[in-house]
Design a protein around this motif. Structure first.
Motif, PDB file in Angstrom:
ATOM      1  N   LEU A  49       0.839  -1.199   0.000  1.00  0.00           N
ATOM      2  CA  LEU A  49       0.000   0.000   0.000  1.00  0.00           C
ATOM      3  C   LEU A  49       0.873   1.247   0.000  1.00  0.00           C
ATOM      4  CD1 LEU A  49      -2.848  -0.772   2.589  1.00  0.00           C
ATOM      5  CD2 LEU A  49      -2.904  -0.977   0.114  1.00  0.00           C
ATOM      6  N   TYR A  50       0.499   2.218  -0.800  1.00  0.00           N
ATOM      7  CA  TYR A  50       1.220   3.489  -0.847  1.00  0.00           C
ATOM      8  C   TYR A  50       0.245   4.639  -0.635  1.00  0.00           C
ATOM      9  CZ  TYR A  50       4.918   0.778  -3.053  1.00  0.00           C
ATOM     10  OH  TYR A  50       5.887  -0.152  -3.314  1.00  0.00           O
ATOM     11  N   LEU A  51       0.686   5.629   0.106  1.00  0.00           N
ATOM     12  CA  LEU A  51      -0.103   6.851   0.207  1.00  0.00           C
ATOM     13  C   LEU A  51       0.197   7.703  -1.015  1.00  0.00           C
ATOM     14  CD1 LEU A  51       0.458   7.976   3.922  1.00  0.00           C
ATOM     15  CD2 LEU A  51      -1.643   7.061   2.928  1.00  0.00           C
ATOM     16  N   TYR A  52      -0.817   8.348  -1.549  1.00  0.00           N
ATOM     17  CA  TYR A  52      -0.554   9.326  -2.609  1.00  0.00           C
ATOM     18  C   TYR A  52      -1.505  10.502  -2.399  1.00  0.00           C
ATOM     19  CZ  TYR A  52      -4.764   7.881  -5.143  1.00  0.00           C
ATOM     20  OH  TYR A  52      -6.062   7.640  -5.497  1.00  0.00           O
ATOM     21  N   GLY A  53      -1.473  11.460  -3.298  1.00  0.00           N
ATOM     22  CA  GLY A  53      -2.352  12.624  -3.126  1.00  0.00           C
ATOM     23  C   GLY A  53      -1.901  13.497  -1.960  1.00  0.00           C
ATOM     24  N   SER A  54      -2.835  14.303  -1.475  1.00  0.00           N
ATOM     25  CA  SER A  54      -2.429  15.375  -0.564  1.00  0.00           C
ATOM     26  C   SER A  54      -1.888  14.890   0.781  1.00  0.00           C
ATOM     27  CB  SER A  54      -3.584  16.349  -0.355  1.00  0.00           C
ATOM     28  OG  SER A  54      -4.641  15.686   0.275  1.00  0.00           O
ATOM     29  N   CYS A  55      -2.198  13.641   1.188  1.00  0.00           N
ATOM     30  CA  CYS A  55      -1.628  13.189   2.464  1.00  0.00           C
ATOM     31  C   CYS A  55      -0.152  12.852   2.309  1.00  0.00           C
ATOM     32  CB  CYS A  55      -2.403  12.009   3.014  1.00  0.00           C
ATOM     33  SG  CYS A  55      -2.467  10.636   1.871  1.00  0.00           S
ATOM     34  N   ALA A  56       0.337  12.754   1.076  1.00  0.00           N
ATOM     35  CA  ALA A  56       1.736  12.383   0.872  1.00  0.00           C
ATOM     36  C   ALA A  56       2.520  13.386   0.025  1.00  0.00           C
ATOM     37  CB  ALA A  56       1.809  11.003   0.215  1.00  0.00           C
ATOM     38  N   ASN A  57       1.833  14.355  -0.588  1.00  0.00           N
ATOM     39  CA  ASN A  57       2.574  15.257  -1.479  1.00  0.00           C
ATOM     40  C   ASN A  57       2.961  16.573  -0.785  1.00  0.00           C
ATOM     41  OD1 ASN A  57       0.275  16.911  -1.520  1.00  0.00           O
ATOM     42  ND2 ASN A  57      -0.388  16.238  -3.550  1.00  0.00           N
ATOM     43  N   SER A  58       2.641  16.647   0.509  1.00  0.00           N
ATOM     44  CA  SER A  58       2.918  17.806   1.375  1.00  0.00           C
ATOM     45  C   SER A  58       2.039  19.026   1.081  1.00  0.00           C
ATOM     46  CB  SER A  58       4.403  18.172   1.434  1.00  0.00           C
ATOM     47  OG  SER A  58       4.848  18.719   0.237  1.00  0.00           O
ATOM     48  N   PHE A  59       0.992  18.842   0.281  1.00  0.00           N
ATOM     49  CA  PHE A  59       0.043  19.928   0.047  1.00  0.00           C
ATOM     50  C   PHE A  59      -1.318  19.652   0.686  1.00  0.00           C
ATOM     51  CE2 PHE A  59       3.122  20.131  -3.416  1.00  0.00           C
ATOM     52  CZ  PHE A  59       3.576  21.425  -3.228  1.00  0.00           C
ATOM     53  N   GLY A  60      -1.310  18.761   1.693  1.00  0.00           N
ATOM     54  CA  GLY A  60      -2.570  18.412   2.346  1.00  0.00           C
ATOM     55  C   GLY A  60      -2.825  19.300   3.548  1.00  0.00           C
ATOM     56  N   ALA A  71       0.111   7.903 -10.202  1.00  0.00           N
ATOM     57  CA  ALA A  71      -0.295   8.864  -9.164  1.00  0.00           C
ATOM     58  C   ALA A  71       0.693   8.861  -8.004  1.00  0.00           C
ATOM     59  CB  ALA A  71      -1.701   8.551  -8.678  1.00  0.00           C
ATOM     60  N   VAL A  72       1.247   7.669  -7.709  1.00  0.00           N
ATOM     61  CA  VAL A  72       2.245   7.592  -6.633  1.00  0.00           C
ATOM     62  C   VAL A  72       3.504   8.354  -7.061  1.00  0.00           C
ATOM     63  CG1 VAL A  72       3.661   6.044  -5.232  1.00  0.00           C
ATOM     64  CG2 VAL A  72       1.299   5.399  -5.804  1.00  0.00           C
ATOM     65  N   VAL A  73       3.856   8.238  -8.340  1.00  0.00           N
ATOM     66  CA  VAL A  73       5.060   8.907  -8.842  1.00  0.00           C
ATOM     67  C   VAL A  73       4.849  10.422  -8.948  1.00  0.00           C
ATOM     68  CG1 VAL A  73       6.713   9.057 -10.745  1.00  0.00           C
ATOM     69  CG2 VAL A  73       5.849   6.841 -10.033  1.00  0.00           C
ATOM     70  N   ASN A  74       3.675  10.862  -9.412  1.00  0.00           N
ATOM     71  CA  ASN A  74       3.486  12.322  -9.480  1.00  0.00           C
ATOM     72  C   ASN A  74       3.348  12.935  -8.083  1.00  0.00           C
ATOM     73  OD1 ASN A  74       0.606  12.379  -8.942  1.00  0.00           O
ATOM     74  ND2 ASN A  74       0.171  12.050 -11.107  1.00  0.00           N
ATOM     75  N   THR A  75       2.914  12.120  -7.132  1.00  0.00           N
ATOM     76  CA  THR A  75       2.896  12.574  -5.734  1.00  0.00           C
ATOM     77  C   THR A  75       4.323  12.852  -5.254  1.00  0.00           C
ATOM     78  OG1 THR A  75       0.853  11.404  -5.188  1.00  0.00           O
ATOM     79  CG2 THR A  75       2.368  11.828  -3.366  1.00  0.00           C
ATOM     80  N   LYS A  76       5.233  11.954  -5.608  1.00  0.00           N
ATOM     81  CA  LYS A  76       6.640  12.163  -5.220  1.00  0.00           C
ATOM     82  C   LYS A  76       7.210  13.427  -5.878  1.00  0.00           C
ATOM     83  CE  LYS A  76      11.256  10.152  -5.951  1.00  0.00           C
ATOM     84  NZ  LYS A  76      12.000  10.859  -4.889  1.00  0.00           N
ATOM     85  N   LEU A  77       6.869  13.643  -7.149  1.00  0.00           N
ATOM     86  CA  LEU A  77       7.376  14.839  -7.841  1.00  0.00           C
ATOM     87  C   LEU A  77       6.922  16.114  -7.112  1.00  0.00           C
ATOM     88  CD1 LEU A  77       8.861  16.006 -10.432  1.00  0.00           C
ATOM     89  CD2 LEU A  77       6.570  16.231 -11.416  1.00  0.00           C
ATOM     90  N   LEU A  78       5.651  16.162  -6.743  1.00  0.00           N
ATOM     91  CA  LEU A  78       5.127  17.342  -6.043  1.00  0.00           C
ATOM     92  C   LEU A  78       5.814  17.521  -4.687  1.00  0.00           C
ATOM     93  CD1 LEU A  78       3.147  17.543  -8.322  1.00  0.00           C
ATOM     94  CD2 LEU A  78       1.253  17.521  -6.706  1.00  0.00           C
ATOM     95  N   ARG A  79       5.974  16.393  -3.982  1.00  0.00           N
ATOM     96  CA  ARG A  79       6.620  16.464  -2.665  1.00  0.00           C
ATOM     97  C   ARG A  79       8.068  16.950  -2.814  1.00  0.00           C
ATOM     98  NH1 ARG A  79       5.808  11.275  -0.876  1.00  0.00           N
ATOM     99  NH2 ARG A  79       7.807  10.604  -1.728  1.00  0.00           N
ATOM    100  N   ASP A  80       8.755  16.475  -3.842  1.00  0.00           N
ATOM    101  CA  ASP A  80      10.139  16.896  -4.058  1.00  0.00           C
ATOM    102  C   ASP A  80      10.209  18.389  -4.370  1.00  0.00           C
ATOM    103  OD1 ASP A  80      11.272  14.454  -3.441  1.00  0.00           O
ATOM    104  OD2 ASP A  80      11.239  13.720  -5.510  1.00  0.00           O
ATOM    105  N   TYR A  81       9.316  18.891  -5.207  1.00  0.00           N
ATOM    106  CA  TYR A  81       9.299  20.340  -5.470  1.00  0.00           C
ATOM    107  C   TYR A  81       9.069  21.129  -4.183  1.00  0.00           C
ATOM    108  CZ  TYR A  81       9.665  20.685 -10.569  1.00  0.00           C
ATOM    109  OH  TYR A  81      10.145  20.697 -11.859  1.00  0.00           O
ATOM    110  N   ALA A  82       8.217  20.603  -3.326  1.00  0.00           N
ATOM    111  CA  ALA A  82       7.897  21.344  -2.095  1.00  0.00           C
ATOM    112  C   ALA A  82       9.104  21.493  -1.172  1.00  0.00           C
ATOM    113  CB  ALA A  82       6.753  20.658  -1.361  1.00  0.00           C
ATOM    114  N   GLN A  83      10.079  20.570  -1.298  1.00  0.00           N
ATOM    115  CA  GLN A  83      11.287  20.633  -0.457  1.00  0.00           C
ATOM    116  C   GLN A  83      12.213  21.794  -0.850  1.00  0.00           C
ATOM    117  OE1 GLN A  83      11.982  18.280   2.070  1.00  0.00           O
ATOM    118  NE2 GLN A  83       9.857  17.778   1.544  1.00  0.00           N
TER     119      GLN A  83
END
Ligand code: ATP
Ligand code: MG
Length: 335
Positions: free
Chosen positions: A57-68, A137-149
């Motif tokens: 199981l992987y979290l994706y979307g706003s609970c994992a992309n740091s925009f939640g 969706a899991v991969v684009n979640t990582k991209l968003l989270r990485d940009y947020a860093q």
């Protein structure tokens, strides 16, 4: 006198900075909420592994992309590496398993565009959607989270824009307005375009992370800890950026010809994407290229009615930030 007037306007905008930061701070979820979600995910995974021992199981979307924001529903992706599976069967089976484990409001939506099982955990109050093998969706979640860093102003801007969109009722794809994912991409692109740039274009840099999902190669520079301070030559405040963001979407964007592209960190033309003609339901009235599924326009949900609503809301926001005596309240007034 012009110069004086301009300086005055800038000072006025910067005066709102503390208020915008306070709104941002109030929306950040507390640490314990994250912990609860992680624990819940682990218990779910245990349950799922009884039926599918290899599944993850992987979290994706706003609970994992740091925009939640606080108290969001969580998005979970069940990955089963077996090409033979029938998604609907798995979803129905999954719903069965969850139901017998006392989870509440369990529903399998097998006919949705993205088929999911919905459920609520009475112990924690967490609501969640589980989809299957939606690895992109899991991969684009990582991209968003990485940009947020890279620069905190991205997270600040995106929180404020999402909060505005939810308050004003323009964050519902089923009503022809934009998804949260689309708004975050608009924020990333906007910060890539500032001069000096506040964000780089990770997909144009050296590849340090690469996966292939559904024949799409997803590759970019993900060592973002090396990019902290990238945007520090640009000293624009969050208030200024919010103001400029809405100005861009109200008056600056070329709706007739332009496609915003996070993948290239630039503006492409509808012409080169062949997004000039309506094909089926894709109208391309506001064009936002998905960073990985590049034939996918996140604005395709927008129709000739909702484009008006959206543009009027962008203009309203820009006007308020320019002239309203108390913009931080008016901006988020319920529609
Ligand atoms: P919210 O806080 O509103 O729940 P969210 O970040 O979870 O925001 P959603 O729009 O609900 O955003 O989307 C959840 C995730 O699903 C996104 O982060 C993205 O990974 C994926 N996603 C959503 N829409 C699309 C789309 N049209 N194309 C590709 N991926 C998408
Ligand atoms: Mg979500």
């Amino acid at each position: 006198r012009m110069l004086k007037k301009q300086t005055q306007c800038c000072l006025d905008i910067d005066r709102l900075n503390a208020a915008f930061l306070a709104i941002y701070e109030s929306l950040i979820p507390p640490e314990e909420e994250k912990m609860k979600q992680e624990l819940f995910l682990m218990s779910l995974e245990k349950l799922v592994n009884k039926e599918w021992p290899e599944a993850r199981l992987y979290l994706y979307g706003s609970c994992a992309n740091s925009f939640g924001v606080s108290k969001s529903d969580i998005d979970v992706c069940l990955v089963i590496e077996d090409a033979e599976i029938n998604k609907s069967e798995v979803l129905l089976k999954l719903a069965d398993i969850l139901q017998s484990d006392n989870l509440q409001n369990v529903q399998a939506l097998t006919r949705a565009r993205v088929p999911i099982v919905k459920l609520m955990d009475p112990a924690t109050g967490i609501s969640c959607d589980i989809c299957i093998n939606n690895v992109l969706a899991v991969v684009n979640t990582k991209l968003l989270r990485d940009y947020a860093q890279i620069d905190v102003r991205l997270r600040q801007l995106a929180f404020i824009v999402k909060h505005w969109a939810k308050s004003r009722g323009v964050n519902a794809t089923y009503q022809g307005t934009l998804s949260s994912y689309a708004y975050v991409l608009m924020c990333i692109h906007f910060l890539q375009q500032r001069r000096p740039a506040i964000l780089p274009c990770l997909q144009e840099m050296r590849t340090t992370y690469s996966v292939t999902v559904d024949d799409i190669q997803c590759a970019y520079f993900d060592q973002v800890e090396k990019l902290r301070g990238f945007g520090s030559r640009n000293r624009e405040t969050i208030a200024r950026l919010v103001w400029a963001f809405f100005n861009y979407w109200a008056y600056g964007h070329d709706y007739a010809n332009a496609v915003i592209s996070v993948r290239t960190g630039s503006i492409l033309s509808k012409h080169e994407k062949e997004w000039t003609r309506r094909i089926g339901n894709d109208r391309h009235l506001i064009c936002i290229e998905d960073p990985f599924e590049i034939s996918h326009d996140l604005g395709r949900v927008v129709d000739k009615f909702s484009i008006k609503v959206l543009r009027e809301e962008f203009e309203r926001a820009a006007e308020i930030l320019q002239y309203d005596p108390n913009p931080c309240a008016t901006l988020f007034e319920p529609y």
